[in-house]
Design a protein around this motif. Structure first.
Motif, PDB file in Angstrom:
ATOM      1  N   PRO A 146      26.859   8.719 -21.030  1.00  0.00           N
ATOM      2  CA  PRO A 146      27.554   9.867 -20.426  1.00  0.00           C
ATOM      3  C   PRO A 146      26.925  10.330 -19.110  1.00  0.00           C
ATOM      4  N   ASP A 147      25.636  10.118 -18.975  1.00  0.00           N
ATOM      5  CA  ASP A 147      24.938  10.494 -17.734  1.00  0.00           C
ATOM      6  C   ASP A 147      24.510   9.251 -16.963  1.00  0.00           C
ATOM      7  N   ARG A 148      25.378   8.265 -16.937  1.00  0.00           N
ATOM      8  CA  ARG A 148      25.022   6.956 -16.385  1.00  0.00           C
ATOM      9  C   ARG A 148      24.620   7.029 -14.915  1.00  0.00           C
ATOM     10  N   ASP A 149      25.238   7.921 -14.122  1.00  0.00           N
ATOM     11  CA  ASP A 149      24.895   7.997 -12.711  1.00  0.00           C
ATOM     12  C   ASP A 149      23.446   8.418 -12.517  1.00  0.00           C
ATOM     13  N   VAL A 150      22.984   9.372 -13.329  1.00  0.00           N
ATOM     14  CA  VAL A 150      21.600   9.832 -13.241  1.00  0.00           C
ATOM     15  C   VAL A 150      20.648   8.737 -13.708  1.00  0.00           C
ATOM     16  N   ARG A 151      20.976   8.100 -14.803  1.00  0.00           N
ATOM     17  CA  ARG A 151      20.098   7.053 -15.344  1.00  0.00           C
ATOM     18  C   ARG A 151      19.984   5.864 -14.386  1.00  0.00           C
ATOM     19  N   ILE A 152      21.117   5.472 -13.824  1.00  0.00           N
ATOM     20  CA  ILE A 152      21.086   4.339 -12.891  1.00  0.00           C
ATOM     21  C   ILE A 152      20.274   4.693 -11.657  1.00  0.00           C
ATOM     22  N   ALA A 153      20.502   5.871 -11.089  1.00  0.00           N
ATOM     23  CA  ALA A 153      19.743   6.274  -9.903  1.00  0.00           C
ATOM     24  C   ALA A 153      18.257   6.352 -10.202  1.00  0.00           C
ATOM     25  N   THR A 154      17.897   6.833 -11.381  1.00  0.00           N
ATOM     26  CA  THR A 154      16.479   6.920 -11.758  1.00  0.00           C
ATOM     27  C   THR A 154      15.856   5.537 -11.847  1.00  0.00           C
ATOM     28  N   GLU A 155      16.573   4.598 -12.462  1.00  0.00           N
ATOM     29  CA  GLU A 155      16.013   3.244 -12.592  1.00  0.00           C
ATOM     30  C   GLU A 155      16.017   2.504 -11.260  1.00  0.00           C
ATOM     31  N   PHE A 156      16.992   2.772 -10.404  1.00  0.00           N
ATOM     32  CA  PHE A 156      16.946   2.197  -9.063  1.00  0.00           C
ATOM     33  C   PHE A 156      15.709   2.709  -8.321  1.00  0.00           C
ATOM     34  N   THR A 157      15.425   3.982  -8.457  1.00  0.00           N
ATOM     35  CA  THR A 157      14.228   4.545  -7.821  1.00  0.00           C
ATOM     36  C   THR A 157      12.984   3.826  -8.313  1.00  0.00           C
ATOM     37  N   ASP A 158      12.875   3.659  -9.620  1.00  0.00           N
ATOM     38  CA  ASP A 158      11.716   2.966 -10.185  1.00  0.00           C
ATOM     39  C   ASP A 158      11.629   1.523  -9.683  1.00  0.00           C
ATOM     40  N   ARG A 209       8.566  -2.095  -6.440  1.00  0.00           N
ATOM     41  CA  ARG A 209       8.480  -3.258  -5.560  1.00  0.00           C
ATOM     42  C   ARG A 209       7.754  -2.906  -4.268  1.00  0.00           C
ATOM     43  N   ALA A 210       7.997  -1.699  -3.756  1.00  0.00           N
ATOM     44  CA  ALA A 210       7.315  -1.287  -2.530  1.00  0.00           C
ATOM     45  C   ALA A 210       5.808  -1.202  -2.741  1.00  0.00           C
ATOM     46  N   ALA A 252       4.276   7.405  -4.020  1.00  0.00           N
ATOM     47  CA  ALA A 252       5.560   7.063  -4.624  1.00  0.00           C
ATOM     48  C   ALA A 252       6.626   8.106  -4.309  1.00  0.00           C
ATOM     49  N   ASP A 253       6.251   9.386  -4.304  1.00  0.00           N
ATOM     50  CA  ASP A 253       7.232  10.437  -4.010  1.00  0.00           C
ATOM     51  C   ASP A 253       7.773  10.331  -2.593  1.00  0.00           C
ATOM     52  N   ASP A 254       6.922   9.926  -1.647  1.00  0.00           N
ATOM     53  CA  ASP A 254       7.382   9.768  -0.265  1.00  0.00           C
ATOM     54  C   ASP A 254       8.313   8.571  -0.132  1.00  0.00           C
ATOM     55  N   ILE A 255       8.019   7.495  -0.837  1.00  0.00           N
ATOM     56  CA  ILE A 255       8.906   6.330  -0.818  1.00  0.00           C
ATOM     57  C   ILE A 255      10.277   6.725  -1.362  1.00  0.00           C
ATOM     58  N   ALA A 256      10.270   7.426  -2.489  1.00  0.00           N
ATOM     59  CA  ALA A 256      11.534   7.856  -3.095  1.00  0.00           C
ATOM     60  C   ALA A 256      12.294   8.805  -2.171  1.00  0.00           C
ATOM     61  N   LEU A 288      12.208   8.894   1.181  1.00  0.00           N
ATOM     62  CA  LEU A 288      12.776   8.150   2.304  1.00  0.00           C
ATOM     63  C   LEU A 288      13.986   7.324   1.881  1.00  0.00           C
ATOM     64  N   LEU A 289      14.033   6.938   0.612  1.00  0.00           N
ATOM     65  CA  LEU A 289      15.136   6.113   0.109  1.00  0.00           C
ATOM     66  C   LEU A 289      16.184   6.927  -0.647  1.00  0.00           C
ATOM     67  N   LYS A 290      16.048   8.247  -0.656  1.00  0.00           N
ATOM     68  CA  LYS A 290      16.894   9.089  -1.504  1.00  0.00           C
ATOM     69  C   LYS A 290      18.381   8.874  -1.248  1.00  0.00           C
ATOM     70  N   ILE A 291      18.787   8.901   0.012  1.00  0.00           N
ATOM     71  CA  ILE A 291      20.208   8.733   0.329  1.00  0.00           C
ATOM     72  C   ILE A 291      20.679   7.340  -0.064  1.00  0.00           C
ATOM     73  N   ASP A 292      19.871   6.334   0.230  1.00  0.00           N
ATOM     74  CA  ASP A 292      20.249   4.961  -0.103  1.00  0.00           C
ATOM     75  C   ASP A 292      20.352   4.756  -1.609  1.00  0.00           C
ATOM     76  N   ILE A 293      19.471   5.376  -2.363  1.00  0.00           N
ATOM     77  CA  ILE A 293      19.533   5.263  -3.819  1.00  0.00           C
ATOM     78  C   ILE A 293      20.820   5.883  -4.342  1.00  0.00           C
ATOM     79  N   ARG A 294      21.172   7.048  -3.815  1.00  0.00           N
ATOM     80  CA  ARG A 294      22.410   7.705  -4.254  1.00  0.00           C
ATOM     81  C   ARG A 294      23.625   6.838  -3.927  1.00  0.00           C
ATOM     82  N   LEU A 295      23.681   6.302  -2.715  1.00  0.00           N
ATOM     83  CA  LEU A 295      24.811   5.457  -2.332  1.00  0.00           C
ATOM     84  C   LEU A 295      24.842   4.165  -3.139  1.00  0.00           C
ATOM     85  N   ASN A 296      23.677   3.574  -3.399  1.00  0.00           N
ATOM     86  CA  ASN A 296      23.641   2.347  -4.196  1.00  0.00           C
ATOM     87  C   ASN A 296      24.138   2.593  -5.614  1.00  0.00           C
TER      88      ASN A 296
END
Length: 308
Positions: A253-265, A270-271, A280-284, A286-294
């Protein structure tokens, strides 16, 4: 290098969104146009390269997403002899950008579109050339080969520059921000799009470009990268990992949140293994918008394939 000039379009943040001016024997071609707000930077680039606006023969768009193509209409007004080359699926959107504007407004909101992209001007139809697969732009004898490269979008081309033995990749060869460079070289992640992402097509487009043996890729996000075979392997691995994550959570039911969280991880892990020293927080961040779009892009793909 090879008469290729990088233009920071000013979109987003510094060193985030690039376009290019290719110069050959006193003639010029832009690859992508940035946003309407980018226009002064493009005019400055012309003069810095020793050209005049009348010396620019082409504006070539990798695809018609607004960070790549939103400024094309205004830019063309200042280039009296230029034609605009674009994928056949994208040509009508350059002639009448109403659908583009509506789509971006649906994703980002009207205020954000106005703030980030400015007024989107149409391009006269007589100046638009459909760059079908295999179309060659002749820039003063320099061949710029347009290849149909879906995966990020159905209206996407990559441009092979024979002189430089390199591709201008738009978004089909991922994102590589200079903040993440290490002694191991550039770091890269894939980029989906909100509506037309297809991982199988993305894999195939990457392999098609590799078949030309390019020495470098000129990314929109951001600039020139080498070590092409290694980066291609990284993209293939991550595309597969992203698909696996999405399928694992497709019924949550919360798949968008779970997917975005695992994409972040996935990307942060990998970085860090790549040697990126940022926390790690700074990497996340800088990639915040890209993670949401992905996450958005892969969810649309999931739902589309589930109905097929």
């Amino acid at each position: 290098m090879h008469g290729i000039h990088t233009i920071d379009t000013g979109f987003g943040r510094p060193a985030f969104d690039a376009a290019y001016l290719v110069v050959e024997r006193g003639r010029g071609a832009f690859i992508d146009s940035g946003t309407t707000h980018s226009l002064p930077r493009f005019l400055d680039a012309i003069h810095a390269a020793g050209l005049t606006p009348g010396d620019v023969d082409w504006v070539i768009l990798t695809h018609v997403h607004l960070d790549h193509a939103g400024g094309a209409g205004e830019l063309m007004k200042h280039l009296p002899h230029a034609r605009l080359a674009v994928h056949p699926r994208g040509a009508r959107h350059m002639i009448d950008p109403a659908v583009l504007i509506a789509g971006a407004t649906g994703v980002y909101g009207e205020e954000a579109v106005r703030r980030d992209y400015g007024t989107i001007a149409p391009v006269p139809s007589e100046r638009v050339v459909e760059a079908a697969d295999g179309f060659v732009v002749d820039l003063a004898g320099r061949a710029l080969l347009c290849l149909d490269t879906p995966g990020h979008a159905k209206h996407h081309i990559a441009i092979h520059d024979e002189r430089a033995n390199a591709f201008f990749t738009g978004d089909i060869f991922g994102l590589s921000y200079r903040e993440f460079d290490t002694a191991q070289g550039p770091f890269i992640i894939p980029t989906t799009s909100p509506v037309q992402f297809d991982p199988d097509e993305a894999h195939a487009s990457i392999e098609r470009m590799l078949g030309y043996g390019p020495e470098a890729m000129y990314l929109t996000h951001y600039d020139r990268v080498g070590d092409v075979p290694r980066l291609a392997r990284d993209l293939h691995e991550q595309l597969d990992a992203m698909v696996a994550i999405a399928r694992r959570h497709m019924d949550d039911p919360d798949r968008d949140v779970r997917i975005a969280t695992e994409f972040t991880d996935l990307y942060v892990g990998r970085a860090k293994r790549h040697g990126v020293a940022l926390p790690a927080d700074d990497i996340a961040r800088l990639l915040k918008i890209d993670i949401r779009l992905n996450a958005q892009g892969i969810l649309v793909w999931l739902d589309r394939t589930a109905k097929a």
